[in-house]
Design an enzyme around this catalytic site. Structure first.
Site, PDB file in Angstrom:
ATOM      1  N   THR A 160     -26.882  22.662 -27.840  1.00  0.00           N
ATOM      2  CA  THR A 160     -27.686  21.492 -27.460  1.00  0.00           C
ATOM      3  C   THR A 160     -27.594  20.490 -28.613  1.00  0.00           C
ATOM      4  OG1 THR A 160     -29.793  22.141 -28.464  1.00  0.00           O
ATOM      5  CG2 THR A 160     -29.298  23.028 -26.264  1.00  0.00           C
ATOM      6  N   GLU A 161     -28.252  19.360 -28.463  1.00  0.00           N
ATOM      7  CA  GLU A 161     -28.138  18.303 -29.464  1.00  0.00           C
ATOM      8  C   GLU A 161     -28.811  18.636 -30.785  1.00  0.00           C
ATOM      9  OE1 GLU A 161     -31.595  15.342 -27.777  1.00  0.00           O
ATOM     10  OE2 GLU A 161     -30.005  16.034 -26.461  1.00  0.00           O
ATOM     11  N   HIS A 162     -29.535  19.776 -30.860  1.00  0.00           N
ATOM     12  CA  HIS A 162     -30.309  20.060 -32.070  1.00  0.00           C
ATOM     13  C   HIS A 162     -29.724  21.174 -32.922  1.00  0.00           C
ATOM     14  CE1 HIS A 162     -33.217  17.114 -30.980  1.00  0.00           C
ATOM     15  NE2 HIS A 162     -33.258  17.616 -29.763  1.00  0.00           N
ATOM     16  N   GLY A 178     -30.461  12.331 -27.002  1.00  0.00           N
ATOM     17  CA  GLY A 178     -29.064  12.393 -27.430  1.00  0.00           C
ATOM     18  C   GLY A 178     -28.075  11.992 -26.351  1.00  0.00           C
ATOM     19  N   GLN A 209     -25.132  17.981 -36.510  1.00  0.00           N
ATOM     20  CA  GLN A 209     -24.833  18.197 -35.095  1.00  0.00           C
ATOM     21  C   GLN A 209     -24.378  16.899 -34.423  1.00  0.00           C
ATOM     22  OE1 GLN A 209     -24.161  20.633 -33.385  1.00  0.00           O
ATOM     23  NE2 GLN A 209     -25.198  20.820 -31.417  1.00  0.00           N
TER      24      GLN A 209
END
Length: 526
Positions: A333-335, A402, A363
Site C-alpha cells: 500500500t502507499e504507506h 496517494g 515508499q
C-alpha cells in the site's frame, strides 16, 4: 534536561500563529493523547489561536481515535493542509467529523495535497531548499489551473505554483517553516531516542522531525514506554534524541482502530490465511472477485482504499492466495508495508504477515519511480472526458491520498466501485442472474466530474492499460473513451447500464462477454 513530561506540559510550547504538524495514518500511528491535550488547552484557555496544521496524511479515524478532529476548532485552526481527510460518519451518532463541518461550512482555509507531495515536500523543508518540484499532478485538482488544492473559498493563498523548468511544465510547492511536530513511537529512552517495535509503520516521522528542527522548531514525541538508555541496539532507533524536545508517555495508545496490539501486523507472528475474516456477500465482494482475476504473481501490486482493498482477502477466502504461494504475490500500500495480506476498512494501510516495511517518504519514491506496475484503486466518479474523481464529490471531501502518484505511475490500472451509489440493492439467482432491486440514487458515470483527481486519457496516451470494474459491468479505457467489455448475467444493457450513465461508451464489444456466474454466488470459487 528532563524531556519527559505530561501531554499538557508538552503542548504548552505551541504559540499563537504556529504551524503545527503531526504524523498519523487513519487510526494507525496517531499521537492522540497529545492532539487531545492541545484541543483541550484551547477549550479551556482560548489559546493558542490561528494555528496552521500540516498533516502529511489524514490523522486519526475521527471516531474513537479522533486525531485531527481534536484540533478542528474555530478560532484555533486557521488553516489546514493535509494529504487526505477522514470523512466517515460516526456509527453511533451518524455525524460527520468536525473537520468536515469546518470545511463544508467554509470556516477554515483548507488545502488538499497528494500524499506523495506532502511527504516529499518535508525533505525540501529539512534541507532548506526553495521547494518541491514535480510533474505529478499536472492537470489535476492540485494544479493551479484547476484549483491549486484549495478545498474552501477562504483558502486564497497559492501554495502550489505551475512553473516552467528546463522547458517543461511542472508543479512547484514552495517551502515554509514548521514550528512544532507531534510524533509517535513505541519506545523512548530518557534522552528521546525513538524506536518502533510495536508500530508497523514509521510514515513521515523522521522527515517531519528533521523539517521542524531545520525550521528552528520543537518536536514532541508520544510513546508507549520509557526504557533505559543503551538497552536497545542502536540500529533499531529510527529518530535520534537530538531531534526530540519533549516526551509524553501514553501506555494505553492503540495500535490502530479497534486493535490495541496485534503482532501479525509486525510480521513476527504469522496468521494462517484460513483465520482471516470472510467478507459478507455485497456488491463490493463481487467487484473484488472480478478484480482478483487481474492480479499476477511476481508483479509489485499496490492497493488503494475501498473495494480494491478487499481483493487480497477475497483471494485468500477463495484459495487463490494460500500459505504456500503468498510470497509469490507482492502486495503493498502507499504507506510502506510489503508482502502478506493487505487489510481493508479501519485496518487499511498496513499488511498482516508483512515481510518488510519502509518509511512513507521512501515508499513514494518507489511509487513515483513506477515500480508498482499494477494498481487497484477505487473511483467515485468517472466522466465523459476520462476523468476519475475520488477527491471531492457530494458532501465528501476526502482528498486524493496517494491516488494521483499511484495512478500516474502504474503501467496497469483497475478502478473499482459500484455502478451507482446511495441505496443500491442487488439480488442474484441462478435462474435470473443479477437483478437490481433498488437502484442507487447517485450516478457515478457522469458527464463532468466534480473534481479532477486523475485524467485517465493522459495515461492511455502513454500506453497505460486500464479497466473499470463494477458489480454489473467491466469497461476498458481506450484513448477515445470507455469500451464496454463485459456485462453481468441478467442485467439489461439499455436500462441497467446505458440508462444509468450520463454519457455513452465509445464502443460496445461484440460479442459482449457475460461475466462469470461464479462471481455472484455466495460461495467461494475454490
Amino acid at each position: 534536561m528532563n524531556k519527559i513530561c505530561s501531554a499538557q506540559e508538552a503542548v504548552s510550547i505551541v504559540k499563537d500563529g504556529d504551524v503545527v504538524s503531526s504524523v498519523g495514518v487513519i487510526g494507525w500511528f496517531t499521537p492522540d493523547d497529545v492532539l487531545k491535550a492541545l484541543g483541550e488547552r484551547f477549550e479551556q484557555t482560548a489559546a493558542p489561536r490561528d494555528l496552521t496544521f500540516y498533516f502529511p496524511c489524514g490523522t486519526g479515524d475521527s471516531v474513537e481515535i479522533r486525531g485531527m478532529d481534536h484540533v478542528a476548532r474555530e478560532g484555533m485552526m486557521k488553516r489546514v493542509v493535509s494529504g487526505s481527510y477522514i470523512n466517515p460518519t460516526n456509527p453511533k451518532t451518524g455525524a460527520r467529523p468536525e473537520l468536515m463541518r469546518l470545511i463544508q461550512n467554509n470556516l477554515v482555509e483548507a488545502y488538499s495535497w497528494p500524499i506523495g507531495a506532502s511527504m516529499h515536500w518535508l525533505r525540501e523543508v529539512a534541507r532548506r531548499s526553495p521547494g518541491y518540484l514535480t510533474r505529478i499532478g499536472l492537470g489535476t485538482y492540485i494544479d493551479p489551473e484547476q484549483s491549486g488544492g484549495k478545498m474552501t473559498t477562504l483558502a486564497k493563498e497559492e501554495l502550489v505554483k505551475r512553473v516552467e523548468f528546463a522547458g517543461e511544465e511542472m508543479l512547484f510547492y514552495p517551502t515554509w517553516k514548521l514550528d512544532v511536530a507531534i510524533l509517535r513511537a513505541t519506545t523512548s529512552d530518557d534522552l528521546g531516542n525513538l524506536s518502533f517495535e510495536e508500530d508497523p509503520m514509521t510514515s513521515s516521522t523522521l522527515a517531519l522531525a528533521m523539517a521542524v528542527k531545520a525550521s528552528g522548531g520543537k518536536v514532541i514525541a508520544q510513546v508507549k514506554r520509557i526504557v533505559p538508555r543503551g538497552s536497545r541496539k542502536a540500529i533499531t532507533v529510527t529518530v535520534p534524541a537530538a531531534l526530540v524536545d519533549k516526551i509524553v508517555v501514553a501506555p494505553d495508545q492503540m495500535m490502530v482502530t479497534e486493535v490495541p496490539f496485534d503482532a501479525t501486523f509486525l510480521g513476527v507472528e504469522q496468521k494462517p490465511l484460513d483465520q482471516f475474516k470472510k467478507l459478507p456477500m455485497t456488491p463490493g465482494k463481487i467487484i473484488a472477485r472480478r478484480a482478483s482475476r487481474e492480479v499476477r504473481q511476481h508483479e509489485l501490486t499496490i492497493f488503494g482504499f475501498g473495494a480494491s482493498s478487499d481483493v487480497p482477502l477475497v483471494m485468500s477466502e477463495e484459495g487463490l492466495l494460500t500459505d504456500d504461494n503468498i510470497d509469490d504475490y507482492w502486495f503493498t500500500t502507499e504507506h510502506g508495508s510489503f508482502g502478506g495480506v493487505v487489510m481493508n476498512g479501519w485496518q487499511f494501510s498496513c499488511n498482516a504477515n508483512p515481510r518488510a516495511v519502509i518509511d512513507g517518504v521512501s515508499q513514494f519514491d518507489l511509487i513515483d519511480g513506477g515500480l508498482c506496475e499494477f494498481a487497484a484503486l477505487a473511483f467515485a466518479q468517472f466522466d465523459a472526458s476520462g476523468t476519475v474523481n475520488v477527491s471531492r464529490f457530494g458532501k465528501a471531501n476526502p482528498g486524493a491520498g496517494g491516488f494521483i502518484d499511484i495512478a500516474q505511475n502504474a503501467k496497469r490500472l483497475i478502478f473499482t466501485g459500484t455502478f451507482t451509489t446511495g441505496g443500491l440493492d442487488l439480488t442474484y439467482s441462478e435462474d435470473h442472474g443479477l437483478s437490481i432491486k433498488r437502484e442507487g440514487k447517485v450516478k457515478k458515470f457522469v458527464q463532468q466530474a466534480e473534481h479532477v483527481t486523475y485524467r485517465l486519457q493522459d495515461g492511455t496516451g502513454r500506453g497505460q492499460q486500464a479497466l473499470l470494474i463494477t458489480e454489473r459491468a467491466v469497461f476498458s479505457v481506450s484513448p477515445e473513451g470507455l469500451v464496454l467489455e463485459e456485462i453481468a448475467p441478467g442485467i439489461d444493457l439499455e436500462k441497467d447500464i446505458l440508462g444509468q450513465m450520463e454519457f455513452a461508451p465509445v464502443k460496445i464489444r461484440e460479442p459482449l462477454v457475460i461475466m462469470d456466474a461464479e462471481l455472484f454466488r455466495d460461495i467461494p470459487r475454490g
